[in-house]
Scaffold this active site. Structure first.
Site, PDB file in Angstrom:
ATOM      1  N   ASP A  20       0.833  -1.213   0.000  1.00  0.00           N
ATOM      2  CA  ASP A  20       0.000   0.000   0.000  1.00  0.00           C
ATOM      3  C   ASP A  20       0.862   1.255   0.000  1.00  0.00           C
ATOM      4  OD1 ASP A  20      -2.439   1.324   0.016  1.00  0.00           O
ATOM      5  OD2 ASP A  20      -2.519   1.414   2.205  1.00  0.00           O
ATOM      6  N   HIS A  37       2.182   3.625  -8.976  1.00  0.00           N
ATOM      7  CA  HIS A  37       1.977   2.208  -9.306  1.00  0.00           C
ATOM      8  C   HIS A  37       3.159   1.676 -10.127  1.00  0.00           C
ATOM      9  CE1 HIS A  37      -1.873   2.495  -7.507  1.00  0.00           C
ATOM     10  NE2 HIS A  37      -2.446   3.197  -8.472  1.00  0.00           N
ATOM     11  N   LEU A 131      10.313 -20.902  -4.167  1.00  0.00           N
ATOM     12  CA  LEU A 131       9.370 -20.009  -3.478  1.00  0.00           C
ATOM     13  C   LEU A 131       8.035 -20.134  -4.198  1.00  0.00           C
ATOM     14  CD1 LEU A 131       9.007 -17.447  -1.499  1.00  0.00           C
ATOM     15  CD2 LEU A 131       9.394 -16.070  -3.538  1.00  0.00           C
ATOM     16  N   SER A 190      -7.903  -4.628   5.422  1.00  0.00           N
ATOM     17  CA  SER A 190      -8.556  -4.342   4.140  1.00  0.00           C
ATOM     18  C   SER A 190      -8.995  -5.613   3.402  1.00  0.00           C
ATOM     19  CB  SER A 190      -7.653  -3.462   3.262  1.00  0.00           C
ATOM     20  OG  SER A 190      -7.334  -2.256   3.916  1.00  0.00           O
TER      21      SER A 190
HETATM   22  C1  IPE Z   1      -5.433  -2.598   0.031  1.00  0.00           C
HETATM   23  O1  IPE Z   1      -5.123  -1.259  -0.095  1.00  0.00           O
HETATM   24  C2  IPE Z   1      -5.413  -3.260  -1.300  1.00  0.00           C
HETATM   25  C3  IPE Z   1      -4.094  -3.410  -1.929  1.00  0.00           C
HETATM   26  C4  IPE Z   1      -2.959  -2.992  -1.443  1.00  0.00           C
HETATM   27  C5  IPE Z   1      -4.106  -4.086  -3.187  1.00  0.00           C
HETATM   28  P1  IPE Z   1      -6.249  -0.146  -0.194  1.00  0.00           P
HETATM   29  O2  IPE Z   1      -5.555   1.142  -0.376  1.00  0.00           O
HETATM   30  O3  IPE Z   1      -7.248  -0.519  -1.243  1.00  0.00           O
HETATM   31  O4  IPE Z   1      -6.959  -0.245   1.230  1.00  0.00           O
HETATM   32  P2  IPE Z   1      -7.741   0.845   2.071  1.00  0.00           P
HETATM   33  O5  IPE Z   1      -8.788   1.437   1.163  1.00  0.00           O
HETATM   34  O6  IPE Z   1      -6.765   1.871   2.513  1.00  0.00           O
HETATM   35  O7  IPE Z   1      -8.312   0.093   3.239  1.00  0.00           O
HETATM   36  C1  IPE Z   2      -1.664   0.311  -3.315  1.00  0.00           C
HETATM   37  O1  IPE Z   2      -1.461   1.660  -3.295  1.00  0.00           O
HETATM   38  C2  IPE Z   2      -1.976  -0.207  -4.703  1.00  0.00           C
HETATM   39  C3  IPE Z   2      -3.360  -0.670  -4.873  1.00  0.00           C
HETATM   40  C4  IPE Z   2      -4.296  -0.629  -3.970  1.00  0.00           C
HETATM   41  C5  IPE Z   2      -3.704  -1.225  -6.157  1.00  0.00           C
HETATM   42  P1  IPE Z   2      -2.661   2.693  -3.266  1.00  0.00           P
HETATM   43  O2  IPE Z   2      -3.097   2.961  -4.669  1.00  0.00           O
HETATM   44  O3  IPE Z   2      -3.759   2.236  -2.365  1.00  0.00           O
HETATM   45  O4  IPE Z   2      -1.955   3.961  -2.682  1.00  0.00           O
HETATM   46  P2  IPE Z   2      -2.501   4.914  -1.524  1.00  0.00           P
HETATM   47  O5  IPE Z   2      -2.850   4.047  -0.355  1.00  0.00           O
HETATM   48  O6  IPE Z   2      -3.697   5.629  -2.066  1.00  0.00           O
HETATM   49  O7  IPE Z   2      -1.354   5.822  -1.228  1.00  0.00           O
HETATM   50 MG    MG Z   3      -4.117   2.443  -0.393  1.00  0.00          MG
END
Ligand code: IPE
Ligand code: IPE
Ligand code: MG
Length: 236
Positions: A20, A37, A131, A190
């Protein structure tokens, strides 16, 4: 198809990571979220390369949650494009490092190029033993649990774990998570591996995912080593 083959021949840990913080990493640099990303790909490669060298038999990475479909279409499209491109690239790395790659989650809503890429990646790497690298795509633990429960209910089948594996398309049994890492500073699950994390050690780091790497994985493993796991018992 579920096989009963153990995931890898290695002993070791099941580590799961909620990758995240990509968006915030980009925002901090006045870049579009998509840049975050893309930047996360380097962290992914470095973390996987380190994991192969560590006592880890399974690494499960949360790449796209079922709730992530609710993001703006343009961001979902970017993420799907990255996945379609990265699955073949990761598969090539996996072949080189003798890693088995598989994908868990729903397969009926992903775009066709992603489906094709994941099927090919799984087929190319199915004999990897160093792995087991699992990507969770269109994954929701709650949805998997409720579908598994329905299946067991309908069929009078007591094998709930098997039903759960089927619900999220796992290709073989995997032990519960030992260590759950979440980057990006949030301290929540999450909807990730709710069943399998029953006794997982939780490790939260403020580092955004693009700043994570093999050394940061080692920091998490060091903390894990110092934890005392009791599983409801009294230490002797
Ligand atoms: C969880 O992150 C999903 C992934 C990292 C793929 P999110 O950014 O979607 O989660 P919330 O919304 O902060 O809980
Ligand atoms: C995680 O990073 C990637 C996915 C959930 C696909 P985020 O896109 O949630 O990045 P933040 O949490 O908004 O910074
Ligand atoms: Mg996020």
């Amino acid at each position: 198809m579920i096989t009963e083959t153990p995931t890898t021949t290695n002993d070791g840990l099941h580590v799961a990571i909620i990758m995240d913080g990509n968006g915030r990493w980009a925002n901090k640099r006045n870049l579009p979220r998509s840049a975050g990303h893309h930047a996360g790909i380097r962290s992914l490669r470095d973390t996987v390369e380190a994991a192969v060298q560590r006592p880890i038999h399974t690494l499960t990475l949360y790449a796209f949650s079922s709730d992530n479909w609710q993001r703006p279409q343009s961001e979902v499209r970017t993420l799907m494009r990255i996945l379609a491109a990265q699955l073949p690239a990761q598969a090539a790395n996996c072949v080189r490092q003798n890693i088995r790659l598989s994908v868990i989650g729903r397969r009926d809503r992903l775009p066709e190029p992603v489906i094709q890429a994941l099927i090919r990646a799984e087929a190319r790497t199915m004999h990897g033993t160093s792995l087991h690298l699992r990507f969770a795509l269109d994954y929701s633990a709650r949805d998997s649990l409720s579908r598994a429960a329905q299946h067991v209910g309908n069929n009078g089948n007591g094998d709930f774990l098997h039903a759960l594996m089927r619900a999220y398309n796992a290709d073989c049994p995997v032990p519960d998570v030992d260590l759950l890492i979440r980057t990006g500073g949030e301290q929540r699950l999450s909807d990730f591996l709710l069943w399998e994390c029953a006794y997982a050690e939780l490790y939260f780091t403020p580092d955004y995912w693009p700043d994570f790497n093999g050394m940061k994985l080692d920091d998490a493993l060091d903390v894990f080593e110092k934890r005392q796991r009791r599983f409801g018992t009294i230490p002797v």
